[in-house]
Design an enzyme around this catalytic site. Structure first.
Site, PDB file in Angstrom:
ATOM      1  CG  HIS A 142      -1.845  -1.030   1.440  1.00 29.18           C
ATOM      2  ND1 HIS A 142      -1.513  -2.211   2.053  1.00 29.18           N
ATOM      3  CD2 HIS A 142      -3.160  -1.127   1.106  1.00 29.18           C
ATOM      4  CE1 HIS A 142      -2.584  -3.001   2.100  1.00 29.18           C
ATOM      5  NE2 HIS A 142      -3.600  -2.371   1.524  1.00 29.18           N
TER       6      HIS A 142
ATOM      7  CD  GLU B  80      -8.218  -8.052  -1.065  1.00 31.59           C
ATOM      8  OE1 GLU B  80      -8.273  -8.312   0.150  1.00 31.59           O
ATOM      9  OE2 GLU B  80      -7.204  -7.573  -1.617  1.00 31.59           O
TER      10      GLU B  80
ATOM     11  CG  ASP C 299      -5.113 -10.954  -0.910  1.00 30.61           C
ATOM     12  OD1 ASP C 299      -4.426 -10.789  -1.924  1.00 30.61           O
ATOM     13  OD2 ASP C 299      -5.551 -10.010  -0.220  1.00 30.61           O
TER      14      ASP C 299
ATOM     15  CD  GLU D 108      -8.091 -11.480   2.666  1.00 28.07           C
ATOM     16  OE1 GLU D 108      -8.450 -11.598   3.861  1.00 28.07           O
ATOM     17  OE2 GLU D 108      -7.592 -10.445   2.199  1.00 28.07           O
TER      18      GLU D 108
ATOM     19  CG  HIS E 152     -11.712 -10.713   2.247  1.00 29.43           C
ATOM     20  ND1 HIS E 152     -11.237  -9.704   1.425  1.00 29.43           N
ATOM     21  CD2 HIS E 152     -11.198 -10.447   3.477  1.00 29.43           C
ATOM     22  CE1 HIS E 152     -10.486  -8.876   2.133  1.00 29.43           C
ATOM     23  NE2 HIS E 152     -10.443  -9.322   3.376  1.00 29.43           N
TER      24      HIS E 152
ATOM     25  CG  ASP F  19     -10.055 -10.377   7.195  1.00 28.16           C
ATOM     26  OD1 ASP F  19      -9.601 -11.513   7.011  1.00 28.16           O
ATOM     27  OD2 ASP F  19      -9.887  -9.439   6.399  1.00 28.16           O
TER      28      ASP F  19
ATOM     29  CG  ASP G  92      -5.966 -10.760   7.317  1.00 29.15           C
ATOM     30  OD1 ASP G  92      -6.578 -11.283   6.378  1.00 29.15           O
ATOM     31  OD2 ASP G  92      -6.019  -9.544   7.570  1.00 29.15           O
TER      32      ASP G  92
END
Length: 474
Positions: free
Chosen positions: A140, A270, A334, A306, A309, A345, A347
């Site tokens: 990012h 995404e 992802d 992802e 997600h 989420d 991750d």
């Protein structure tokens, strides 16, 4: 058995550990106030040896299943995978959560948000990438360069970090993708492209314009849009149609700018259903595809799926990948997962062999992901605070997907699963079935056939057998 690369026990920064670890050449600590170098010098990192290991190795710092140059199903493993390190989780993750303060302060950090700190962090990023043995990263804009008081000053900061990244990349490493962070700053509390404030819309467009330019400059292969706050908390104060129109105009503008600057990378959206908003407009793959079709953008974008997600939207990762794939929209993955006992989420790095095999089944059916790939949008657990944990997590994630690819090769070589699926639809492989699939049979003709054939005999779906075949490959 399989050649692999042994990685250092940590980034050779001599972090404190609970057990003795042999350390290579020490590098400068974060404050640089040592004989390693003067305070104005840049952090240069260090190197470490590599040696082969087998799949039976007990060394957790070795690949057991991933061998970049090995050819499987007609491609080298590195070309199936196209692994990428995600800068934000790996180098900006602090371990903080809504209930607790940060738990991590890496040895290269000095606690500031200065340009000097950003450069040191960038050097750590490329040392890690080189030692991991991958050749892609993703970022990012606001994670690699600090915000300033004005957009012009912020862009200048970004230019300085991008120039360093360009130097450190050399001829081998490139971004898998770049993106603009349009969700953290307070200005984006109502969204970016969907904000009711035109000034926010303009600022977000300027940020995407710049982020796309620097991604292009760095040789990036894709550019991602994640609408972190492109949605609503309540429809009572929301004009949903107007916001969707605005988002479409924003994405159309991005596609136009891509062409104007000669960026040949793929634009990726995404999907995510919620969090932080109650409802996000790109809820899942099917919703996003419908949006793109409605606004005439279907040829301009693909999807970045992802796995975490997917499960938040009520689907499996395999479902989302197949939905994207069969519609020609699978662009990137992802690589992460969630916890079935936790409803947000999380991750986490993907370590489930069965799920990885299903993921790779979609990738193989897609013919690969290029110019997309796998990026580890995954973070260490809050309680994992050693630098070596960064390596352990990525090695585990890479090995899991590599093992999934090997399992897919077994399934294809065996052929039983494919034959089972083919048999289920064999009645449509007849001449009449082909006419139906070709849209050449009307309801009147179908009625005549139903009368002629009588009550159909419906065979077993053999789900249990399919599961046995699949499990046998694991």
């Amino acid at each position: 058995m399989r050649a692999a690369r042994v990685l250092p026990w940590f980034l050779c920064l001599c972090v404190v550990s609970r057990y003795p670890i042999h350390c290579g050449a020490q590098t400068c600590p974060a404050d640089l106030q040592t004989e390693c170098g003067d305070p104005s010098s840049e952090w240069e990192g260090s190197s470490s040896p590599e040696s082969p290991q087998s799949s039976m190795s007990k060394n957790p710092m070795s690949y057991r299943w991933y061998n970049a140059e090995e050819e499987i199903l007609g491609k080298k493993m590195k070309d199936w995978m196209r692994f990428s390190v995600a800068f934000w989780h790996t180098f900006r993750g602090t371990g903080a959560d809504p209930f607790g303060a940060p738990t991590k302060l890496w040895p290269w950090e000095d606690g500031t948000n200065s340009l000097a700190m950003a450069k040191r962090r960038m050097r750590a990023n490329f040392e890690f990438i080189n030692k991991l043995g991958v050749d892609r990263w993703c970022f990012h804009d606001r994670d690699i360069a600090p915000d300033a008081k004005t957009l012009a000053e912020t862009n200048a900061n970004l230019d300085e970090l991008v120039a360093l990244a360009k130097e450190l990349q050399g001829s081998k490493i490139r971004p898998l993708w770049g993106t603009a962070q349009l969700f953290m700053h307070p200005r984006y509390m109502h969204g970016a492209a969907t904000s009711p404030e035109v000034g926010v819309y303009a600022y977000a467009a300027a940020q995407v314009k710049k982020a796309m330019e620097v991604t292009h400059f760095l040789g990036g292969e894709n550019f991602v849009f994640w609408g972190g706050r492109e949605g609503y908390q309540t429809l009572l104060n929301t004009d949903m149609k107007r916001e969707l129109d605005h988002m479409a105009a924003f994405l159309r503008g991005a596609a136009d700018w891509k062409k104007k600057i000669g960026f040949n990378g793929t634009l990726l959206i995404e999907p995510k259903p919620q969090e932080p908003t109650k409802h996000q407009y790109d809820w899942d793959a099917a919703t996003t595809m419908s949006f793109l079709q409605k606004y005439g953008l279907i040829d301009e974008f693909k999807l970045n799926i992802e796995c975490n997600h997917a499960t938040l939207s009520g689907h499996s990762c395999h479902h989302e990948l197949e939905t994207a794939r069969i519609n020609g929209l699978l662009g990137n993955i992802d690589a992460n997962t969630g916890d079935p006992q936790i409803g947000w989420d999380t991750d986490q790095f993907l370590t489930d062999i069965g799920e990885a095999t299903l993921v790779m089944l979609s990738v193989v059916r897609n013919g690969g992901l290029a110019p997309g790939g796998f990026n580890f949008d995954a973070k260490l657990r809050r309680e994992s605070t050693d630098v070596e944990d960064l390596f352990l997590a990525h090695i585990s994630g890479m090995d899991t997907l590599a093992r999934g690819l090997r399992n897919v090769a077994k399934l294809i070589e065996d052929g039983s699963l494919g034959e089972l699926v083919k048999r289920r639809y064999h009645s449509f492989d007849t001449e009449f079935g082909a006419q139906i699939e070709g849209g050449k049979v009307d309801f009147e003709t179908l009625e005549k056939k139903a009368m002629e054939w009588g009550e159909p005999v419906v065979p077993s779906g053999k789900q249990e057998l399919a599961e046995i075949i699949f499990q046998s490959a694991l």
